[in-house]
Design a protein around this motif. Structure first.
Motif: not given
Length: 142
Positions: A48, A82-85, A87-88, A90
């Motif tokens: 990251r 990566h569609p997380t909350v 956002l991640r 890499e």
């Protein structure tokens, strides 16, 4: 401009000519931050942005972002969101990134193996330069 054997006649490029596209690639790869990013990612593990920033002590967020974008543009690394909350994001080397990463790792290894000799040469030069008057080059005379 004659730069010696002209590889363009044989389907190659002539890196010594100013308009050679290889020069832009070499300029990117020769950057200190590019080399350090390549070595940091050389083990194949995605990292990251924050990890890279911690690993590359002294790099600013702006310079790291510019370096990562340039490497992504040249196909040397991939940027995966990566569609997380939150956002991640890499970064990971591509196949050609792994190839050049291995070359840069070899340069890093060489640098570490020869550091004492380089430091001794630098010290000797600095001591000699402090005692001698500066030489005037032909370019400076013109």
């Amino acid at each position: 401009m004659d730069t010696g054997f002209d590889l363009r006649q044989h389907g190659g490029v002539d890196v010594f000519l100013r308009d050679c596209p290889t020069r832009a690639v070499l300029e990117l790869i020769a950057s200190k931050w590019t080399m350090l990013v390549l070595v940091a990612l050389e083990d194949g593990r995605p990292m990251r942005f924050a990890e890279l920033r911690r690993r590359l002590d002294g790099v600013t967020p702006k310079v790291l972002t510019q370096t990562l974008r340039a490497l992504e543009r040249e196909g040397v690394l991939t940027r995966r969101v990566h569609p997380t909350v939150p956002l991640r994001v890499e970064y990971q080397l591509t196949k050609i990134g792994q190839e050049v990463g291995g070359l840069v790792q070899s340069i890093t290894d060489w640098s570490q193996a020869n550091l004492a000799a380089i430091q001794a040469a630098r010290k000797e030069f600095d001591e000699r330069a402090a005692c001698e008057p500066p030489e005037v080059t032909a370019q400076e005379r013109a």
